[in-house]
Design an enzyme around this catalytic site. Structure first.
Site, PDB file in Angstrom:
ATOM      1  N   LYS A   1      52.880  11.038  10.037  1.00  0.00           N
ATOM      2  CA  LYS A   1      52.972  12.510   9.548  1.00  0.00           C
ATOM      3  C   LYS A   1      51.360  12.679   9.463  1.00  0.00           C
ATOM      4  O   LYS A   1      50.607  11.666   9.306  1.00  0.00           O
ATOM      5  CB  LYS A   1      53.464  12.492   8.213  1.00  0.00           C
ATOM      6  CG  LYS A   1      53.336  11.465   7.010  1.00  0.00           C
ATOM      7  CD  LYS A   1      54.115  11.570   5.822  1.00  0.00           C
ATOM      8  CE  LYS A   1      53.490  10.473   5.017  1.00  0.00           C
ATOM      9  NZ  LYS A   1      54.299  10.097   3.852  1.00  0.00           N
TER      10      LYS A   1
ATOM     11  N   VAL B   1      61.213   3.071   5.328  1.00  0.00           N
ATOM     12  CA  VAL B   1      62.046   2.374   4.171  1.00  0.00           C
ATOM     13  C   VAL B   1      63.213   3.078   4.462  1.00  0.00           C
ATOM     14  O   VAL B   1      63.637   4.170   4.080  1.00  0.00           O
ATOM     15  CB  VAL B   1      61.538   2.578   2.765  1.00  0.00           C
ATOM     16  CG1 VAL B   1      62.239   2.134   1.784  1.00  0.00           C
ATOM     17  CG2 VAL B   1      59.934   2.291   2.871  1.00  0.00           C
TER      18      VAL B   1
ATOM     19  N   ASN C   1      19.229  33.817 -16.096  1.00  0.00           N
ATOM     20  CA  ASN C   1      18.853  33.684 -17.371  1.00  0.00           C
ATOM     21  C   ASN C   1      17.375  32.616 -17.295  1.00  0.00           C
ATOM     22  O   ASN C   1      16.730  33.097 -18.262  1.00  0.00           O
ATOM     23  CB  ASN C   1      20.028  32.860 -18.113  1.00  0.00           C
ATOM     24  CG  ASN C   1      20.977  33.563 -18.542  1.00  0.00           C
ATOM     25  OD1 ASN C   1      21.245  34.369 -19.392  1.00  0.00           O
ATOM     26  ND2 ASN C   1      22.275  33.408 -17.841  1.00  0.00           N
TER      27      ASN C   1
ATOM     28  N   THR D   1      16.371  31.147 -13.996  1.00  0.00           N
ATOM     29  CA  THR D   1      15.813  30.735 -12.720  1.00  0.00           C
ATOM     30  C   THR D   1      14.705  31.703 -12.451  1.00  0.00           C
ATOM     31  O   THR D   1      14.637  32.747 -12.660  1.00  0.00           O
ATOM     32  CB  THR D   1      16.912  30.877 -11.665  1.00  0.00           C
ATOM     33  OG1 THR D   1      17.949  29.943 -11.978  1.00  0.00           O
ATOM     34  CG2 THR D   1      16.314  30.766 -10.477  1.00  0.00           C
TER      35      THR D   1
ATOM     36  N   TYR E   1      13.251  32.021  10.788  1.00  0.00           N
ATOM     37  CA  TYR E   1      14.364  32.659  11.734  1.00  0.00           C
ATOM     38  C   TYR E   1      14.174  34.152  12.326  1.00  0.00           C
ATOM     39  O   TYR E   1      15.079  34.710  12.622  1.00  0.00           O
ATOM     40  CB  TYR E   1      15.723  32.529  10.931  1.00  0.00           C
ATOM     41  CG  TYR E   1      16.105  31.311  11.166  1.00  0.00           C
ATOM     42  CD1 TYR E   1      16.996  30.546  12.146  1.00  0.00           C
ATOM     43  CD2 TYR E   1      15.759  29.837  10.187  1.00  0.00           C
ATOM     44  CE1 TYR E   1      17.723  29.439  12.178  1.00  0.00           C
ATOM     45  CE2 TYR E   1      16.378  28.928  10.336  1.00  0.00           C
ATOM     46  CZ  TYR E   1      17.211  28.418  11.242  1.00  0.00           C
ATOM     47  OH  TYR E   1      17.728  27.084  11.368  1.00  0.00           O
TER      48      TYR E   1
ATOM     49  N   GLU F   1      38.956  35.775 -15.043  1.00  0.00           N
ATOM     50  CA  GLU F   1      38.500  35.077 -13.556  1.00  0.00           C
ATOM     51  C   GLU F   1      39.811  34.533 -13.177  1.00  0.00           C
ATOM     52  O   GLU F   1      40.774  34.144 -13.834  1.00  0.00           O
ATOM     53  CB  GLU F   1      37.464  33.916 -13.824  1.00  0.00           C
ATOM     54  CG  GLU F   1      37.104  33.104 -12.814  1.00  0.00           C
ATOM     55  CD  GLU F   1      35.916  32.167 -13.167  1.00  0.00           C
ATOM     56  OE1 GLU F   1      34.623  32.535 -13.141  1.00  0.00           O
ATOM     57  OE2 GLU F   1      36.306  30.947 -13.520  1.00  0.00           O
TER      58      GLU F   1
ATOM     59  N   HIS G   1      32.886  28.129  -9.969  1.00  0.00           N
ATOM     60  CA  HIS G   1      33.357  27.661 -11.213  1.00  0.00           C
ATOM     61  C   HIS G   1      34.459  26.491 -11.266  1.00  0.00           C
ATOM     62  O   HIS G   1      35.459  26.730 -10.326  1.00  0.00           O
ATOM     63  CB  HIS G   1      33.982  28.634 -12.452  1.00  0.00           C
ATOM     64  CG  HIS G   1      32.713  29.488 -12.631  1.00  0.00           C
ATOM     65  ND1 HIS G   1      32.904  30.766 -13.304  1.00  0.00           N
ATOM     66  CD2 HIS G   1      31.232  29.171 -12.728  1.00  0.00           C
ATOM     67  CE1 HIS G   1      31.808  31.206 -13.521  1.00  0.00           C
ATOM     68  NE2 HIS G   1      30.937  30.356 -13.199  1.00  0.00           N
TER      69      HIS G   1
ATOM     70  N   LEU H   1      46.907  43.092 -17.355  1.00  0.00           N
ATOM     71  CA  LEU H   1      46.083  43.716 -18.362  1.00  0.00           C
ATOM     72  C   LEU H   1      46.085  45.345 -18.081  1.00  0.00           C
ATOM     73  O   LEU H   1      46.246  45.857 -19.185  1.00  0.00           O
ATOM     74  CB  LEU H   1      44.540  43.332 -18.173  1.00  0.00           C
ATOM     75  CG  LEU H   1      44.120  41.960 -18.477  1.00  0.00           C
ATOM     76  CD1 LEU H   1      43.017  41.267 -17.570  1.00  0.00           C
ATOM     77  CD2 LEU H   1      44.122  41.793 -19.956  1.00  0.00           C
TER      78      LEU H   1
END
Length: 1096
Positions: free
Chosen positions: A56, A109, A346, A348, A364, A713, A755, A774
C-alpha cells in the site's frame, strides 16, 4: 508547529523498537520507492520471497482501502505487478492530486473479520483519550459514535492499568482475548506517552494468537525532538499527499532549526502568480486569507513567515529562496506579484531585516524584470521608517513597480492593491516618525514631571501609585464583586527570568511614560550568573535592578513580586515555571518561549490551575494594560507605545492568539476608538495556559471595559465557548470577532500555519465555521480582516452615541529620552569613532578579512600565508608570496631551548605559570639582540642599496660608524657550514620572486664579511629581512612608499614573533608534559664577584 504526521513505516518502526509487549507480533516491513533495487531489497528482507504480502502507499493518504490503494494476499510477483500500475503514477484524491512515490510492503496476516478491532489514542487539553471498538476495518463507519472512550487525566504519571482498560473499554471483547488486548493497550499507551505521540490510530488491530498492527496512522510532537531524539532517530515528517516536498522548503526548515527566529516556507503552487514574504505567524495567515478572499486562491504560490527577529543574513537567505522560486518561470498572464507584508513588530528591527530583503531583491533584479514583477510592501515596528526609506530608494532603481506603505495603511490593504481591487494611492498619508515622538515637538507635554521622575535614583524603592496628571479614571482598577482582583494594576511588580536587558528597559520606559511612581520590574533571575545589580534607565536617571542566581532568594528578598515574565528557552521554560509556581506570592506567569513540548505544557496548565495562577503563553509576546503594566516586549518600542496611545487606558479590551497581531490590534483599535484598556496574546501553541474565554470573562466583569475584540484562529474549539456565553446572556458587552485561517479550506492539501494550534481537525474547527457561529450568536463579525477596523469603529461609535463611552480630552504623555544606541541606529545623532579598522569585520553573518568572506578564504585554499596577506597588508598577495610567508613561519618556529626566548618560556612554565604568561615571558626577550633583526636588517641593506653604495663601501661605512650590520653573523653556522634554513629560503626566492636585487646585494655583502670571518654569513633574520623587501617592492602589489612604510612600522619582525610563538608554546607544553619542577640555576654556573670588604 508541534503535532506532525509521520509515515506508517516510521510509526511501526517505533513500535517495533519500543513496544515492550510479549503479546504483540513484531512488525516486519519493507519500503519501496522508484529508486528501489529489488535484488537488494530481497536480500535485506528474505521474507519477501517466502510469505504472502500486503502492499500500500505510505504517503499520509486516508481511507486507502476504500480508495482501492491496498493489495492483499499476493506474492512478490503480484506485488511487483500491482506496483507497476501505481508506482510513479499520478492520482486524484478529492481536490488533491499527486504522485504515488512511497509504498510499504508487509506480511499478510490471515484472519477473520471478527478478529479485527479498532484503537485510537489522541491528546486534548486536559486528558488523553483512548477510543476502542470491538470491530475494525475499512467498513467501521462512524467510529466516534460507536467507540467506547477512556479519558486519562493529565498528571505526572500518565498511565493506565489492565483492570481499567478491561472495565472501561473491553466489554464486548471475547473473554479469551481480553487479557491480550488489555496488555497491548496498556503498553501502547505507555509508548504513546514516552515517545510524545499526539495521535495514534490502529485500524484494524487484529487479535488472533498474537496482536497484529495492520494499519497505523500517527503524529508526533515535533517540539519534543530535543527530548526524544535518541529514540526517534532521524524522523522524516513528510508533506501531506498532493503537495510535493521542495528542496527550498527543506533548506528553510534547516535554517529554522539552526535559528532562534522562526522561518517557515510551504510551496503551494510553484507556477502561481502571487508570492508572499510575510513577517509574523498570525500576519502570514491573514495575508493568505485576504488573498483567497479576493479570489486569488488558485494563484497563491506559497505560504510562509519570517519572525522572531531573524538576522539580516537569515532574512537574506529566506528572501533569496522565495525570489528564486518566484522567478523560475514566467506566468501566462505576463506578470507576477510579490507581497512583502507584516504587522507591527514588537521587537524585530524592521530596518535590519529589510536590509536582507533588499540584498536579495538587488541580486534578483534582472529576473524580477524578466517575470514583470510588481512589489507591494507594508510593515511597522522598531525602526520601520528607516526600513521603508531603504525600500523606497530601492524601488527607484530596481526596474519594477514597487509600492511601499507603513502603519498608516491597513495591514492587508496592499493585497487589494496587488490584485487590482483597490487603487494605489499616489501620496499615502505618513505617520509621525520615531524622532517626532521621542524627541518632543509641538505636542510634547508642557507639564512638569513629578519629583520622583527627575531626581537621581540609585535603587528601586517601593512606592504607592497615585493618580497622576496623565491618568484617566479608567486607569485605576475598579474593584467589584465579579472582579475582585485585576490581573495587572499600576502597582504590579514583576520578576524577569533570563538575561533580557532590552525587554527590561522597554518595560521601564513604558512605566515612565505611564507615570508610574516606581518601575514594574523588581528583580531578575538568571541561574548562569552570580548575584549582582544591572543598570537601567528610569527616564533620564539610572536605577539598579538586582539580578539573582537563585529564584528562591529573589522571591524572599522581593515579597511584593506577583508576576513572572519567563524568557527561558524551550528546554528550560518548563522547569523554571514549575519552580515559580511553588511560591504563593506569584499570581501570574507569562511564558515567552515557543516550542515547549505539549505534554509539558499540559502539566504546567494543570499545576497552575491547582495553584490558582494565571498562565499567559507559551509562545506569546505577552500582553499589555495601558497605563499600568506591559509584559516584556509587548507593544513594541516606545514610538509605537505612544503612537497607539498605550500610555493611558481606553475602553476596548482584546484577546488574540498571535503576539505580532496583538500589536497590529493596538494600532487598529487606537485609530478607530479611544484606545486599548487591556490586550492579551494567549499564544499560538495548541494548549495555551489560558484560553479566550478566561480573558473575555474577565473583560466582561470589568466595568472599565466597554467593548471586546476577539481575534480567533483556525484550529481548536475555544471560540464556541464565547458563542455559548453570548447566547446565554453571560456576555453582554459587544464583541467584535474574527477568526483567521479562512483560506485553509481553499487549499487542495492540508497546510500547517505558523502557530502550532492553527490546524483544523474537522469542519467545526475551521475559521469559516467559527465566524459563522460567532455571527449567529450575536458577535459583530466583519466580512474579512480587511474590514475589522471599520467594524470596530462602527461598534465604538454606537457606544459613544448611547453614552456608554464618553471620550475624554487627550492628555499628552511626557517626553522620554531615547537610548543613545537606538538614536544612532535611527540616524538622529553621530559620534566620532573611538578607533578605526580596515582589515576585519565581524558584525555580519560571516567574518570578513580585508573584504574577503571567510568562506571564500577556505574555498580558495589561501592558507595561513593568504590570511596574513589580508590581515597584515590588506590585500591578496600572489600565491608564491603567501607560500614564502608560510616558509618563513616554518623556519623561525624554533631554534632549540638554549636561546633566550625559549629559555625564558621554559623557566616560567616550570614556575607553574600558565601558557599565556610563559609565552609572554619568551616574547619579551625579542629585540635587536635576539630575533628582532629582521626590520633592522631590511632598513640597513635597503638604505645602502638605495644610496648606491657598493657592498665594500657599505661594510666600511658601518665599521667606521662602529655599528653592527644587522642580519650578518651566526654563532654556529659559517660559510663552510651553511644554515639550511637560509639555503631553502634562498633557493625558493631566487626561483619564484620576479626579482631579488636586494637579496643579491646582501649576498655580495656576505662575500665581503666572510672574507674576514667565515661565520659572518647572512643569517636567517637578515635573509628574511632583505628577501621580504624584494617581495614588497617587486610583487606588483605595493608602491615603493608603501613597501618602505611596512618596513618602518615593524611588519617584518612580526614574522619572527608569530613564527617563534609556535616554538615557545611547544616548549611550554613540553615542560608540562615532562612534569618538570621549579627551575633553580646551579651555583657553579654563576660567577659571584662581590667585593671582599665593604668600602669605607
Amino acid at each position: 508547529m508541534s503535532a506532525k504526521a509521520i509515515r506508517e513505516a516510521t510509526g511501526k518502526d517505533l513500535l517495533l523498537k519500543y513496544l515492550s509487549c510479549d503479546v504483540a507480533a513484531k512488525n516486519k516491513y519493507a519500503i519501496v520507492t522508484e529508486d528501489t533495487d529489488w535484488d537488494v531489497l530481497v536480500q535485506q528482507h528474505p521474507w519477501l520471497n517466502t510469505e504472502r504480502l500486503v502492499v500500500k502507499p505510505d504517503q499520509l493518504i486516508k481511507r486507502r482501502g476504500k480508495l482501492g490503494l491496498i493489495k492483499v494476499n499476493v506474492d512478490l510477483a503480484g506485488v511487483k505487478e500491482w506496483l507497476s500500475t501505481k508506482l510513479g503514477k499520478e492520482i486524484q484524491i478529492g481536490a488533491a492530486s499527486g504522485l504515488l512515490k512511497n509504498f510499504i510492503i508487509e506480511p499478510f496476516v490471515a484472519h477473520k473479520p471478527e478478529d479485527e478491532m479498532y484503537v485510537c489514542i489522541y491528546s486534548s487539553r486536559s486528558v488523553d483519550t483512548i477510543l476502542f471498538y470491538h470491530e475494525g476495518g475499512v467498513d467501521i463507519g462512524d467510529v466516534d459514535a460507536k467507540a467506547v472512550k477512556m479519558d486519562v487525566p493529565v498528571n505526572n504519571e500518565m498511565k493506565v492499568t489492565e483492570g481499567e482498560v478491561k472495565q472501561l473499554l473491553l466489554g464486548q471483547v471475547p473473554a479469551e482475548k481480553k487479557d491480550m488486548v488489555a496488555c497491548f493497550i496498556v503498553k501502547l499507551y505507555k509508548l504513546y506517552v514516552d515517545l510524545y505521540f499526539t495521535y495514534l490510530e490502529i485500524n484494524p488491530l487484529v487479535v488472533t494468537e498474537k496482536v497484529y498492527v495492520l494499519d497505523l496512522a500517527a503524529k508526533l510532537d515535533q517540539t519534543a525532538e530535543f527530548i526524544c531524539k535518541v529514540k526517534w532517530g532521524d524522523v522524516e515528517f513528510p508533506p501531506p499527499f498532493g503537495r510535493e516536498a521542495f528542496p527550498e522548503e527543506a533548506y528553510i526548515a534547516d535554517l529554522d532549526a539552526k535559528s532562534g527566529a522562526s522561518l517557515k516556507l510551504t510551496v503551494l503552487n510553484p507556477g502561481g502568480r502571487i508570492w508572499t514574504m510575510v513577517a509574523g505567524g498570525g500576519a502570514s495567515v491573514i495575508y493568505s486569507d485576504t488573498i483567497c478572499d479576493l479570489g486569488g486562491a488558485s494563484e497563491l504560490a506559497n505560504y510562509g513567515e519570517y519572525s522572531g527577529a531573524p538576522s539580516e543574513q537569515q532574512t537574506y537567505e529566506y528572501a533569496k529562496t522565495v525570489l528564486g522560486l518566484m522567478t523560475k518561470e514566467k506566468h501566462s498572464s505576463g506578470s507576477k506579484v510579490l507581497i512583502i507584508g507584516g504587522g507591527i513588530a514588537n521587537f524585530t528591527n524592521v530596518a535590519a531585516t529589510f536590509k536582507g530583503i533588499v540584498r536579495a531583491l538587488k541580486q534578483y533584479k534582472q529576473k524580477l524584470m524578466d517575470v514583470n514583477a510588481s512589489i507591494y510592501v507594508r510593515r511597522g515596528g522598531p525602526n520601520y521608517q528607516e526600513g521603508l526609506r531603504v525600500m523606497r530608494e530601492l524601488g527607484q532603481s530596481l526596474g519594477v513597480d514597487m509600492h511601499v506603505f507603513g502603519t498608516e495603511t491597513h495591514m492587508t490593504s496592499i493585497c487589494s492593491m496587488a490584485l487590482g481591487k483597490k487603487e494605489v494611492p499616489e501620496h499615502p498619508p505618513v505617520d509621525q516618525t520615531t524622532a517626532n515622538f521621542l524627541l518632543g515637538g509641538p505636542s510634547a507635554s508642557a507639564s512638569t514631571p513629578s519629583h520622583s521622575r527627575t531626581s537621581s535614583v540609585s535603587r528601586v524603592e517601593d512606592g504607592v501609585d497615585g493618580k497622576s496628571a496623565g491618568d484617566s479614571t479608567s486607569t485605576i482598577p475598579v474593584i467589584t464583586e465579579n472582579n475582585p482582583s485585576p490581573l495587572f494594576t499600576r502597582r504590579t511588580k514583576s520578576m524577569i527570568w533570563g538575561m533580557q536587558p532590552r525587554a527590561v528597559q522597554g518595560m521601564l520606559d513604558f512605566d515612565y511614560v505611564c507615570q508610574r511612581s516606581t518601575p514594574s520590574v523588581e528583580c531578575m533571575v538568571y541561574p548562569f550568573s552570580g548575584d549582582h545589580k544591572q543598570k537601567f534607565y528610569w527616564g533620564h536617571k539610572e536605577v539598579l535592578i538586582p539580578l539573582y542566581k537563585s529564584m528562591e532568594k529573589a522571591m524572599k528578598n522581593h515579597p511584593q513580586v506577583e508576576t513572572m515574565v519567563n524568557f527561558a528557552s524551550l528546554r528550560s521554560a518548563y522547569e523554571s515555571t514549575v519552580e515559580a509556581l511553588q511560591f504563593p506570592q506569584i499570581r501570574s506567569i507569562s511564558i515567552i518561549a515557543e516550542g515547549i513540548p505539549e505534554n509539558k505544557t499540559r502539566l504546567l496548565n494543570k499545576l497552575a490551575k491547582e495553584k490558582n495562577v494565571t498562565i499567559i503563553g507559551p509562545a506569546t509576546v505577552g500582553g499589555i494594560k495601558p497605563g499600568c503594566f506591559k509584559i516584556g516586549n509587548t507593544g513594541g518600542m516606545l514610538d509605537n507605545i505612544l503612537a497607539s496611545k498605550l500610555y493611558r487606558a481606553g475602553s476596548v479590551a482584546y484577546v488574540s492568539r498571535s503576539g505580532g497581531m496583538s500589536n497590529e490590534l493596538n494600532n487598529i483599535i487606537s485609530r478607530n476608538t479611544n484606545g486599548v484598556y487591556e490586550g492579551i496574546a494567549i499564544g499560538g501553541d495548541r494548549y495555551p495556559g489560558t484560553t479566550f474565554i478566561d480573558h473575555v470573562m474577565r473583560y466582561q466583569d470589568d466595568p472599565n471595559v466597554k467593548m471586546i475584540v476577539l481575534l480567533g484562529e483556525v484550529g481548536g474549539v475555544e471560540e464556541y465557548e464565547i458563542c455559548s456565553q453570548i447566547e446565554n446572556g453571560r456576555i453582554t458587552k459587544p464583541v467584535v470577532s474574527w477568526c483567521i485561517g479562512t483560506c485553509a479550506t481553499m487549499f487542495t492539501s492540508e497546510v500547517q500555519f505558523g502557530h502550532a494550534g492553527a490546524c483544523a481537525h474537522g469542519e467545526k474547527e475551521t475559521a469559516a465555521a467559527k465566524n459563522k457561529a460567532l455571527a449567529a450568536a450575536g458577535a459583530f463579525v466583519p466580512a474579512s480582516f480587511d474590514d475589522i477596523g471599520d467594524k470596530i469603529r462602527e461598534v465604538y461609535e454606537m457606544l459613544v452615541s448611547k453614552g456608554v463611552i464618553v471620550p475624554e480630552e487627550e492628555l499628552p504623555p511626557p517626553t522620554v529620552p531615547m537610548d543613545y544606541a537606538w538614536a544612532r541606529e535611527l540616524g538622529l545623532i553621530r559620534k566620532p569613532a573611538s578607533f578605526m579598522t580596515s582589515i576585519c569585520d565581524e558584525r555580519g553573518q560571516e567574518l570578513i578579512y580585508a573584504g574577503m568572506p571567510i568562506t571564500s578564504i577556505f574555498q580558495e585554499e589561501m592558507g595561513i600565508g593568504g590570511v596574513l596577506s589580508l590581515l597584515w597588508f590588506q590585500r591578496r598577495l600572489p600565491p608564491y608570496a603567501a607560500k614564502f610567508i608560510e616558509m618563513c613561519l616554518m623556519v623561525t618556529a624554533d631554534h632549540g631551548p638554549a636561546v633566550s626566548g625559549a629559555h625564558n618560556t621554559i623557566v616560567t612554565a616550570r614556575a607553574g605559570k600558565d601558557l599565556i604568561s610563559s609565552l609572554c615571558s619568551g616574547l619579551l626577550t625579542i629585540g635587536d639582540r635576539f630575533g628582532g633583526a629582521l626590520d633592522a636588517a631590511a632598513k640597513q641593506f635597503s638604505e645602502a642599496y638605495d644610496a648606491g653604495l657598493i657592498p665594500m663601501e657599505f661594510v666600511n661605512k658601518m665599521r667606521k660608524e662602529h655599528r653592527l650590520i644587522m642580519g650578518i653573523g651566526h654563532r654556529v653556522k659559517s660559510i663552510n657550514n651553511p644554515d639550511m634554513r637560509v639555503v631553502i629560503l634562498k633557493e625558493y626566492a631566487q626561483a619564484n620572486f620576479p626579482a631579488t636585487p636586494l637579496l643579491n646585494y646582501a649576498l655580495d655583502v656576505e662575500k665581503v664579511t666572510t672574507a674576514k670571518k667565515p661565520n659572518l654569513i647572512l643569517n636567517v633574520d637578515g635573509f628574511i629581512g632583505v628577501a621580504f623587501v624584494d617581495l614588497l617592492r617587486n610583487c606588483g602589489c605595493f608602491t615603493t612608499e608603501e613597501a618602505n612604510e611596512y618596513i618602518e612600522t615593524g611588519a617584518l619582525n612580526g614574522l619572527f614573533v608569530l613564527g617563534r610563538s609556535m616554538g615557545f608554546i611547544g616548549h611550554f607544553l613540553d615542560q608540562k608534559r615532562l612534569k618538570q619542577g621549579l627551575y633553580r640555576h646551579p651555583w657553579d654556573d654563576i660567577s659571584y664577584i662581590l667585593p671582599e670588604t665593604m668600602p669605607e
